[in-house]
Design an enzyme around this catalytic site. Structure first.
Site, PDB file in Angstrom:
ATOM      1  N   THR A 270       1.492  -4.408   4.147  1.00  0.00           N
ATOM      2  CA  THR A 270       1.303  -5.000   5.324  1.00  0.00           C
ATOM      3  C   THR A 270       0.561  -6.153   5.821  1.00  0.00           C
ATOM      4  O   THR A 270       0.740  -6.843   6.798  1.00  0.00           O
ATOM      5  CB  THR A 270       0.657  -4.011   6.299  1.00  0.00           C
ATOM      6  OG1 THR A 270      -0.559  -3.560   5.751  1.00  0.00           O
ATOM      7  CG2 THR A 270       1.405  -2.522   6.484  1.00  0.00           C
ATOM      8  N   ASP A 271      -0.008  -6.849   4.732  1.00  0.00           N
ATOM      9  CA  ASP A 271      -0.911  -7.933   4.910  1.00  0.00           C
ATOM     10  C   ASP A 271       0.015  -9.167   5.316  1.00  0.00           C
ATOM     11  O   ASP A 271      -0.165  -9.888   6.243  1.00  0.00           O
ATOM     12  CB  ASP A 271      -1.316  -8.497   3.511  1.00  0.00           C
ATOM     13  CG  ASP A 271      -2.622  -7.536   3.229  1.00  0.00           C
ATOM     14  OD1 ASP A 271      -2.737  -6.573   3.952  1.00  0.00           O
ATOM     15  OD2 ASP A 271      -3.365  -7.984   2.471  1.00  0.00           O
TER      16      ASP A 271
ATOM     17  N   THR B 132       0.913  -1.192  -0.033  1.00  0.00           N
ATOM     18  CA  THR B 132      -0.093  -0.037  -0.094  1.00  0.00           C
ATOM     19  C   THR B 132       0.803   1.411   0.053  1.00  0.00           C
ATOM     20  O   THR B 132       0.582   2.420  -0.497  1.00  0.00           O
ATOM     21  CB  THR B 132      -0.945  -0.006   1.306  1.00  0.00           C
ATOM     22  OG1 THR B 132      -1.802  -0.950   1.086  1.00  0.00           O
ATOM     23  CG2 THR B 132      -1.717   1.297   1.281  1.00  0.00           C
TER      24      THR B 132
ATOM     25  N   SER C 137       1.244  -7.568  -1.085  1.00  0.00           N
ATOM     26  CA  SER C 137       1.852  -8.510  -0.361  1.00  0.00           C
ATOM     27  C   SER C 137       0.958  -9.715  -0.049  1.00  0.00           C
ATOM     28  O   SER C 137       1.506 -10.724   0.351  1.00  0.00           O
ATOM     29  CB  SER C 137       2.542  -7.900   0.967  1.00  0.00           C
ATOM     30  OG  SER C 137       1.505  -7.707   1.944  1.00  0.00           O
TER      31      SER C 137
HETATM   32  N1  ASP Z   1      -2.758  -5.399   0.606  1.00  0.00           N
HETATM   33  C1  ASP Z   1      -1.752  -4.678   1.033  1.00  0.00           C
HETATM   34  C2  ASP Z   1      -0.487  -5.255   0.860  1.00  0.00           C
HETATM   35  O1  ASP Z   1      -0.170  -6.143   1.947  1.00  0.00           O
HETATM   36  C3  ASP Z   1      -1.753  -3.789   2.207  1.00  0.00           C
HETATM   37  C4  ASP Z   1      -0.875  -2.925   2.777  1.00  0.00           C
HETATM   38  O2  ASP Z   1       0.347  -2.849   2.126  1.00  0.00           O
HETATM   39  O3  ASP Z   1      -0.971  -2.242   3.858  1.00  0.00           O
HETATM   40  O4  ASP Z   1       0.331  -5.049  -0.090  1.00  0.00           O
END
Ligand code: ASP
Length: 358
Positions: free
Chosen positions: A104-105, A22, A71
């Site tokens: 963050t995932d 993100t 991710s």
């Molecule tokens: N879906 C995103 C990822 O993990 C979420 C994030 O980066 O906060 O790439």
């Protein structure tokens, strides 16, 4: 020159490795619906360029795009490439620290992976590797990525209160050991740090620091990074009301090498799973038992004593236990090939039995 990045840079610098997420995301209509977006759209060079003027004077940054993904789609191959690049950077005298921009995932998996494969090297080389990300896409009002990236760069490049070399993560103004990072909220800006023992960036508290040192003292040796095609197949199964024996039984016909079972409460499993899991162990499938609650320590004799083919995960959550089991299976295989009679349980224990930072 690193064989992964091929960066021909001979002056001291901080290496910024871009993985996507993100922090590199773009919302379609950022003012009205910032959470409708695509992750992994902006290059790491542009992310760095955006905050360059605020970077401490004299700190040179070199960026490299290893991947630009959401991710949730992280693969074994991505981890192999990232671990190899980090290891090379730690051994390269011109690289003074490493920052990784990541979704963050699954930052939880990557944090544990880097600690288990590069943690000792980072400590002995006295370099910090800092994972960071964002909860809002880069074009959203109040995007948190730039300040997180800046905090990570500051932490990677400056001497802060004796904080040793190691694998850390920074989000929302706080830092923790990367192996303690866990996303426990879908949207909050501090989601990846919600339940992680942490300290304010730039103002590290003594009890946190002594916890870091206790973990590092107990971490003797990094585990090997599996090559892309070496990662053993390990799945996570969650016990729940109405669980069926077939859910486990179908894996007995597959090539799966390990199962992480996330039990309820204390890590207890539905009675329907007892028989098929016994068969799995008899077939040589490695079993790790953890809790679906997301926190707390799982012990080998609670709520019932584990069979010898099953290892309680201690404080490892299911996603971390899965990475730990993959690394442990691979390390045991390598050790056996080298004539050392070590088991996956021996290697798993090294990761699972580290002191907890509170
Ligand atoms: N879906 C995103 C990822 O993990 C979420 C994030 O980066 O906060 O790439």
């Amino acid at each position: 020159m690193s064989s992964i990045t091929g960066i021909p840079e001979n002056s001291p610098h901080i290496l910024v490795l871009g993985m996507g997420g993100t922090i590199a995301g773009l919302a379609f209509n950022p003012e009205d619906s910032p959470l409708q977006y695509q992750a992994g759209q902006v290059g790491v060079e542009a992310l760095v360029g955006h905050i360059q003027s605020a970077v401490p004077e004299g700190v040179k940054l070199v960026s490299y795009q290893l991947a630009n993904i959401n991710s949730r789609n992280l693969t074994d191959a991505h981890l192999t490439a990232l671990g190899t690049a980090v290891k090379e950077a730690l051994l390269d005298p011109v690289v003074k620290g490493v920052v990784i921009t990541h979704g963050t995932d699954t930052i939880e998996e990557t944090g544990l992976f880097l600690q288990a494969t590069c943690g000792k090297l980072a400590q002995t080389q006295a370099k910090r590797v800092i994972l960071t990300g964002a909860m809002l896409p880069s074009n959203a009002p109040g995007a948190d990525g730039p300040s997180n990236l800046l905090d990570a760069l500051r932490w990677a490049s400056t001497a802060i209160d004796n904080c040793p070399g190691g694998i850390y993560a920074v989000m929302d103004g706080r830092g923790c050991m990367a192996m303690d990072l866990a996303k426990r909220h879908a949207t909050a800006l501090n989601a990846p740090l919600q339940n992680s023992p942490s300290s304010s960036v730039g103002l590290i508290n003594p009890s946190w620091l002594s916890g870091v040192k206790a973990v590092q003292a107990a971490w003797n040796e990094d585990l090997p990074i599996p090559q892309e095609n070496e990662w053993p197949w390990v799945e996570i199964l969650t016990s729940h009301a109405g669980a069926r024996a077939e859910t486990v039984a179908q894996w007995l016909k597959s090539d799966v090498r390990g199962l992480v079972v996330a039990g309820s409460g204390l890590g207890g499993l539905h009675d329907a799973w007892v028989e098929p899991l016994d068969k799995a162990m008899a077939q040589g499938i490695a079993l790790v038992r953890t809790t679906r609650t997301g926190a707390g320590r799982i012990l080998p004799n609670i709520p019932e004593a584990d069979a010898s083919g099953c290892r309680a995960a201690s404080a490892l959550t299911a996603p971390r236990a899965r990475i730990a089991l993959q690394l442990a299976l691979n390390a045991a295989k390598q050790a056996n090939l080298a004539g050392k009679p070590l088991t996956w349980q021996d290697f798993f224990a090294r990761i699972a039995d580290l002191p907890e930072i509170r």
